[in-house]
Design a protein around this motif. Structure first.
Motif, PDB file in Angstrom:
ATOM      1  N   ASP A 226       0.685  -0.882  -0.044  1.00 16.74           N
ATOM      2  CA  ASP A 226       0.061  -0.115   0.056  1.00 16.74           C
ATOM      3  C   ASP A 226       1.173   1.302   0.287  1.00 16.74           C
ATOM      4  N   ASP A 227       1.865   1.316   0.035  1.00 16.81           N
ATOM      5  CA  ASP A 227       2.984   1.897  -0.653  1.00 16.81           C
ATOM      6  C   ASP A 227       3.674   2.871   0.515  1.00 16.81           C
ATOM      7  N   ARG A 228       2.744   2.088   1.844  1.00 14.98           N
ATOM      8  CA  ARG A 228       3.691   2.889   3.346  1.00 14.98           C
ATOM      9  C   ARG A 228       5.238   2.608   3.675  1.00 14.98           C
ATOM     10  N   VAL A 229       5.962   2.787   4.184  1.00 11.86           N
ATOM     11  CA  VAL A 229       8.050   2.661   4.918  1.00 11.86           C
ATOM     12  C   VAL A 229       6.952   2.085   5.805  1.00 11.86           C
ATOM     13  N   MET A 230       7.872   1.038   6.365  1.00 13.76           N
ATOM     14  CA  MET A 230       7.079  -0.004   7.336  1.00 13.76           C
ATOM     15  C   MET A 230       8.152   0.683   7.885  1.00 13.76           C
ATOM     16  N   PHE A 231       9.576   0.613   7.605  1.00  5.61           N
ATOM     17  CA  PHE A 231      10.841   0.575   8.513  1.00  5.61           C
ATOM     18  C   PHE A 231      12.037   0.901   7.073  1.00  5.61           C
ATOM     19  N   ARG A 232      12.553   2.830   7.975  1.00  8.22           N
ATOM     20  CA  ARG A 232      13.364   3.050   7.104  1.00  8.22           C
ATOM     21  C   ARG A 232      14.567   2.790   8.277  1.00  8.22           C
ATOM     22  N   THR A 233      15.418   2.947   7.415  1.00  4.68           N
ATOM     23  CA  THR A 233      17.201   3.225   8.225  1.00  4.68           C
ATOM     24  C   THR A 233      18.095   3.032   7.382  1.00  4.68           C
ATOM     25  N   CYS A 234      19.340   2.857   7.816  1.00  2.42           N
ATOM     26  CA  CYS A 234      20.776   4.463   7.248  1.00  2.42           C
ATOM     27  C   CYS A 234      21.884   4.112   7.286  1.00  2.42           C
ATOM     28  N   GLU A 235      22.919   4.490   6.636  1.00  2.00           N
ATOM     29  CA  GLU A 235      23.731   3.631   7.021  1.00  2.00           C
ATOM     30  C   GLU A 235      24.466   3.746   8.718  1.00  2.00           C
ATOM     31  N   ARG A 236      23.980   5.258   8.951  1.00  2.00           N
ATOM     32  CA  ARG A 236      24.998   5.522  10.553  1.00  2.00           C
ATOM     33  C   ARG A 236      24.725   4.690  11.046  1.00  2.00           C
ATOM     34  N   GLU A 237      23.388   3.796  11.046  1.00  2.00           N
ATOM     35  CA  GLU A 237      22.612   3.184  12.165  1.00  2.00           C
ATOM     36  C   GLU A 237      22.757   1.679  12.254  1.00  2.00           C
ATOM     37  N   LYS A 238      23.719   1.173  11.008  1.00  3.70           N
ATOM     38  CA  LYS A 238      23.878   0.066  10.669  1.00  3.70           C
ATOM     39  C   LYS A 238      24.472  -0.943  11.605  1.00  3.70           C
ATOM     40  N   GLY A 239      25.393  -0.655  11.984  1.00  5.91           N
ATOM     41  CA  GLY A 239      26.043  -1.255  12.909  1.00  5.91           C
ATOM     42  C   GLY A 239      25.072  -1.824  14.552  1.00  5.91           C
ATOM     43  N   ARG A 240      24.387  -0.826  14.864  1.00  4.49           N
ATOM     44  CA  ARG A 240      23.605  -0.660  16.466  1.00  4.49           C
ATOM     45  C   ARG A 240      22.021  -0.865  16.104  1.00  4.49           C
ATOM     46  N   VAL A 241      21.627  -0.837  15.417  1.00  2.00           N
ATOM     47  CA  VAL A 241      20.626  -1.218  15.105  1.00  2.00           C
ATOM     48  C   VAL A 241      19.711  -2.647  15.485  1.00  2.00           C
TER      49      VAL A 241
ATOM     50  N   ALA B 237      14.008  14.037  11.760  1.00  3.97           N
ATOM     51  CA  ALA B 237      12.920  13.598  11.198  1.00  3.97           C
ATOM     52  C   ALA B 237      12.679  14.432   9.942  1.00  3.97           C
ATOM     53  N   ILE B 238      13.088  15.735  10.237  1.00  2.00           N
ATOM     54  CA  ILE B 238      12.860  16.898   8.490  1.00  2.00           C
ATOM     55  C   ILE B 238      13.588  16.190   7.589  1.00  2.00           C
ATOM     56  N   ARG B 239      15.189  15.856   8.139  1.00  2.00           N
ATOM     57  CA  ARG B 239      16.256  15.365   7.602  1.00  2.00           C
ATOM     58  C   ARG B 239      15.676  13.714   6.741  1.00  2.00           C
ATOM     59  N   TYR B 240      15.346  13.524   7.325  1.00  2.00           N
ATOM     60  CA  TYR B 240      14.484  11.764   7.621  1.00  2.00           C
ATOM     61  C   TYR B 240      12.965  11.888   6.702  1.00  2.00           C
ATOM     62  N   ASP B 241      12.066  12.435   5.522  1.00  2.00           N
ATOM     63  CA  ASP B 241      11.198  12.644   5.840  1.00  2.00           C
ATOM     64  C   ASP B 241      10.347  12.321   6.240  1.00  2.00           C
ATOM     65  N   ASN B 242      10.845  12.421   7.999  1.00  2.00           N
ATOM     66  CA  ASN B 242       9.768  11.560   8.586  1.00  2.00           C
ATOM     67  C   ASN B 242       8.170  11.843   8.715  1.00  2.00           C
ATOM     68  N   HIS B 243       7.372  10.486   8.488  1.00  2.00           N
ATOM     69  CA  HIS B 243       6.011  10.719   8.460  1.00  2.00           C
ATOM     70  C   HIS B 243       5.323  12.138   9.471  1.00  2.00           C
ATOM     71  N   ALA B 244       4.829  13.117   8.859  1.00  2.00           N
ATOM     72  CA  ALA B 244       4.457  14.417   9.454  1.00  2.00           C
ATOM     73  C   ALA B 244       3.498  13.549  10.974  1.00  2.00           C
ATOM     74  N   PHE B 245       2.629  12.682  10.994  1.00  2.00           N
ATOM     75  CA  PHE B 245       2.436  12.527  11.813  1.00  2.00           C
ATOM     76  C   PHE B 245       2.989  11.614  12.700  1.00  2.00           C
ATOM     77  N   ASN B 246       3.860  10.636  12.815  1.00  2.00           N
ATOM     78  CA  ASN B 246       4.900  10.182  13.440  1.00  2.00           C
ATOM     79  C   ASN B 246       5.607  11.168  14.124  1.00  2.00           C
ATOM     80  N   THR B 247       6.077  12.221  13.755  1.00  2.00           N
ATOM     81  CA  THR B 247       6.675  13.235  14.047  1.00  2.00           C
ATOM     82  C   THR B 247       6.121  13.914  14.360  1.00  2.00           C
TER      83      THR B 247
END
Length: 440
Positions: free
Chosen positions: A68-83, A261-271
């Motif tokens: 349904d096009d929702r991003v269920m999980f978003r991650t990035c290189e900065r946390e890869k070794g610790r998430v 949240a702005i930098r990673y385009d977090n969903h506004a309702f979650n923010t």
């Protein structure tokens, strides 16, 4: 997990899994303040198993996107070794499917059997697993088939100390790397005290690391309290507790969270949800009411006086889109999708585009073979939005897109590929921007 290392759970401080809070901005902020490990919120196996893994070149993230096009999980290189990816599951096969999907992008996988709330216990997940030790063993053994050093457990105390210790010892035998123990019984809630003696007893009875989970709101107010909690046996609304120089004023923490949240385009309702939780008893203040009324990250930024930061970030993201030019100017993804549809004797792709009022940006949905596809990104023109939707469709279907250096698929004739025809439409004169599917 880093390719050449194994995540250690010994002597760590961790941001615990929290529904709707443990999203990427909060996790990164906790790491910035000094947390060693961060957990995602609980993500249900049946939803994750349907996701596609897509690399978002604009945000520089990896997104797991549902049908349904929702991003269920978003991650990035900065946390890869610790998430740590926390999974809600009661099905061994689905647990293995999800583990295989995410294991390259996370440091560890945690199977939740501690959450007592209905959204988690429904279907036998969360704390409901505590009454079925055989299923616990089957789920953990299945998940461990992928990479045993990435799998860990999170459990809740039983009213019987002996039963609690026995269960954790059984879990240890499945080969998990660590176990987190919540010091409350299944029926207890945050108003009840933590049974630190249960956590301590488990730690003494097993050889794997034991993480104390729960109770930080009452017992951990400063960085110094963490060691006291560790000895007796942590961050909820002010993650600066992880800093040895903290905690910092919550107003400062909220601004830092909003920037992330702005930098990673977090969903506004979650923010908005996370900020309102940080405001706590001030949620009915003028600031709290302004945040509650906001519908977009732009409006939330206005409430905190971060309009300039928001605008600057949007310009930087747009510039990044403009730099990613993987397509020759006279060949477009729309052209490839159209030619593929003709070859497969399908109806011509249908594009529907909307424009949002706050910044007049566009987003398009393309219908192909009866299914709809769209990009999570909003574009500066209707034409670019349609191309972004076409890219998503092509990638999901595994169809060549016409990128520079891509092997010739034969979908577009040689003349169109090599010769720029004069008088082409405006959309064919401009390089096409990269897009990635998502649910923003």
């Amino acid at each position: 997990m880093m390719a050449a290392s194994r995540l250690s759970f010994s002597n760590i401080t961790a941001l615990a899994p929290m529904v709707r809070v443990g999203t990427l901005p909060m996790r990164l902020l906790a790491l910035d303040y000094g947390a060693d490990v961060v957990y995602s919120e609980e993500l249900i196996d049946i939803k994750m198993a349907q996701c596609h893994r897509l690399e978002n070149k604009v945000l520089e993230t990896v997104d797991f996107v549902a049908p349904d096009d929702r991003v269920m999980f978003r991650t990035c290189e900065r946390e890869k070794g610790r998430v740590v990816f926390q999974m809600g599951t009661a099905d061994p096969e689905r647990a293995l499917t999800v583990a295989r999907l995410v294991e390259k992008d996370v440091a560890a996988i945690d199977v939740n059997m501690g959450c007592p709330k209905e959204y988690s216990t429904k279907g036998g997940m969360g704390a409901a697993l505590l009454s079925d030790p055989d299923k616990i063993e089957a789920v953990r053994t299945s998940a461990r088939k992928q990479e045993s050093d990435k799998v860990k457990a999170r459990s809740r105390s039983s009213e019987s100390l002996e039963d609690t210790v026995s269960l954790v010892q059984r879990i240890e035998k499945t080969g998990v790397a660590a176990v987190a123990v919540h010091g409350r019984y299944k029926e207890e809630r945050p108003r009840h005290p933590i049974h630190c003696d249960y956590i301590q007893a488990v730690a003494q009875a097993v050889s794997i690391p034991v993480i104390a989970n729960g109770g930080s709101l009452d017992l951990v107010k400063t960085h110094g309290d963490i060691e006291d909690f560790r000895t007796a046996t942590a961050a909820m609304w002010n993650v600066s507790v992880f800093s040895s120089r903290g905690p910092f004023p919550v107003e400062h923490v909220m601004e830092e969270y909003l920037k992330c949240a702005i930098r990673y385009d977090n969903h506004a309702f979650n923010t908005k949800y996370c900020l309102c939780q940080m405001l706590r008893d001030k949620v009915e203040s003028p600031l709290g009411k302004q945040v509650q009324a906001a519908q977009t990250n732009a409006e939330i930024s206005d409430a905190y006086g971060l309009q300039e930061f928001y605008q600057q970030t949007q310009e930087e993201l747009q510039a990044r889109r403009d730099r990613v030019r993987d397509y020759p100017p006279h060949i477009t993804p729309k052209m490839f999708l159209l030619e593929w549809s003709r070859r497969e004797k399908l109806e011509q792709p249908l594009y529907e585009t909307v424009q949002r009022s706050q910044d007049r940006a566009f987003q398009s949905v393309v219908t192909s073979a009866g299914k709809k596809y769209r990009s999570s990104l909003w574009e500066k023109s209707k034409k670019f939005a349609e191309q972004a939707a076409a890219i998503v469709c092509l990638r999901v279907l595994g169809i060549p897109e016409g990128r520079i250096g891509e092997e010739d698929s034969g979908l577009v004739c040689k003349r169109k590929r090599e010769v720029r025809v004069s008088g082409t439409a405006d959309e064919e004169k401009k390089p096409i921007l990269m897009a990635c599917r998502g649910g923003a």
